[in-house]
Design a protein around this motif. Structure first.
Motif, PDB file in Angstrom:
ATOM      1  N   TRP A   1      -0.004  -3.168  -6.022  1.00 15.63           N
ATOM      2  CA  TRP A   1      -0.927  -3.618  -5.010  1.00 15.63           C
ATOM      3  C   TRP A   1      -0.103  -3.658  -3.738  1.00 15.63           C
ATOM      4  O   TRP A   1      -0.658  -3.368  -2.611  1.00 15.63           O
ATOM      5  CB  TRP A   1      -1.475  -5.024  -5.179  1.00 15.63           C
TER       6      TRP A   1
ATOM      7  N   TYR B   1      -8.812  -1.563  -2.777  1.00 21.17           N
ATOM      8  CA  TYR B   1      -9.850  -1.970  -3.919  1.00 21.17           C
ATOM      9  C   TYR B   1      -9.795  -1.297  -5.210  1.00 21.17           C
ATOM     10  O   TYR B   1     -10.183  -1.982  -6.136  1.00 21.17           O
ATOM     11  CB  TYR B   1     -11.220  -1.966  -3.366  1.00 21.17           C
TER      12      TYR B   1
ATOM     13  N   PRO C   1      -6.746  -3.664  -7.873  1.00 19.84           N
ATOM     14  CA  PRO C   1      -6.681  -4.968  -7.904  1.00 19.84           C
ATOM     15  C   PRO C   1      -5.341  -5.576  -8.582  1.00 19.84           C
ATOM     16  O   PRO C   1      -4.725  -4.926  -9.682  1.00 19.84           O
ATOM     17  CB  PRO C   1      -7.968  -5.382  -8.586  1.00 19.84           C
ATOM     18  N   LYS C   2      -5.110  -6.632  -8.291  1.00 16.69           N
ATOM     19  CA  LYS C   2      -4.069  -7.233  -8.826  1.00 16.69           C
ATOM     20  C   LYS C   2      -4.133  -7.627 -10.442  1.00 16.69           C
ATOM     21  O   LYS C   2      -5.209  -8.086 -10.768  1.00 16.69           O
ATOM     22  CB  LYS C   2      -3.476  -8.782  -8.130  1.00 16.69           C
TER      23      LYS C   2
ATOM     24  N   ASN D   1      -2.418   0.518 -13.497  1.00 13.68           N
ATOM     25  CA  ASN D   1      -2.454   0.477 -11.899  1.00 13.68           C
ATOM     26  C   ASN D   1      -1.577   1.811 -11.269  1.00 13.68           C
ATOM     27  O   ASN D   1      -1.803   2.620 -10.589  1.00 13.68           O
ATOM     28  CB  ASN D   1      -2.080  -0.789 -11.258  1.00 13.68           C
TER      29      ASN D   1
END
Length: 248
Positions: free
Chosen positions: A39, A56, A59-60, A70
């Motif tokens: 992020w 978006y 997300p963390k 991610n």
């Protein structure tokens, strides 16, 4: 395609990374923890490439497996557009917050920024060269120039002599106009200086009037145009008084 893997940075490269972090208001002390997830990097690239990065989508996350997912998504959707890819091993190092992994990644981002700037400058130069080529009054010829001990041919832009002569005449006319304005300005400054001195002299003369004239009647005193003082006319003598029998 350039693949980023784990490596050791030199002290100069680490200092460059820290300076870059300060410019982007990123805390160095939390570097390993913050950049274990994608992020923060997505947020930085979003500023420069808003159409390419959608934060978006990242997300963390808290667990290592979700952080790794991610990184895999970011690696495919974003970094591949810059011809950069992260190795699986390196993404695992980032997700686990291994010391030095974040610095290596950020150093590669700094190199990416430099390449992008150079590409932009190169595109600007190319567009300028195309504009020069489209201009019939400008020609590009090859001339020999000495570079070190060698003589190489380099492009040199040249214009028609008639165009050069016209521009030179325009410059001479503008210089003559500027010189005329400067002379007028100097003349006006001299006039203002003379008038200022004249006003100061008149004020000094008015300040040196005799003190006996400083009464209500002195209001009728004035200065002639030849700057000589003119006293007021004497008042008429009072008529003699008469007694009741008509005698003086």
């Amino acid at each position: 395609m350039h693949t980023i893997t784990s490596k050791n940075l030199s002290s100069e490269e680490v200092l460059e990374v820290h300076n870059w972090l300060m410019q982007n208001n990123i805390c160095v002390q939390r570097l390993r923890r913050d950049f274990s997830d994608v992020w923060p990097l997505a947020d930085i690239l979003k500023r420069h490439y808003p159409r390419l990065v959608d934060i978006y989508n990242y997300p963390k996350k808290s667990s290592v497996q979700l952080k790794l997912a991610n990184w895999e998504t970011f690696n495919f959707k974003v970094l591949s557009k810059f011809k950069i890819t992260l190795s699986r091993e390196f993404m695992e190092l980032l997700s686990n917050g291994v010391h030095g992994a974040a610095e290596v990644l950020l150093h590669e981002m700094i190199r990416l920024e430099k390449r992008q700037r150079m590409a932009e400058q190169r595109n600007v130069t190319i567009r300028q060269e195309q504009a020069w080529e489209e201009n019939d009054e400008v020609k590009v010829v090859l001339v020999n120039k000495r570079v070190g001990d060698a003589i190489v041919q380099m492009p040199q832009k040249m214009i028609l002599y008639s165009l050069y002569e016209k521009v030179s005449q325009d410059n001479l006319a503008k210089e003559a106009q500027i010189e005329s304005c400067q002379l007028r300005l100097t003349h006006m400054e001299n006039i203002i200086k003379v008038k200022t001195q004249r006003i100061e002299e008149l004020l000094m003369q008015m300040g040196k009037l005799p003190t006996k004239l400083a009464n209500p009647m002195s209001a009728s005193c004035f200065l002639n145009y030849d700057e000589k003082y003119q006293a007021p006319a004497p008042a008429p003598a009072p008529a003699p008084s008469l007694d009741s029998d008509g005698r003086k």
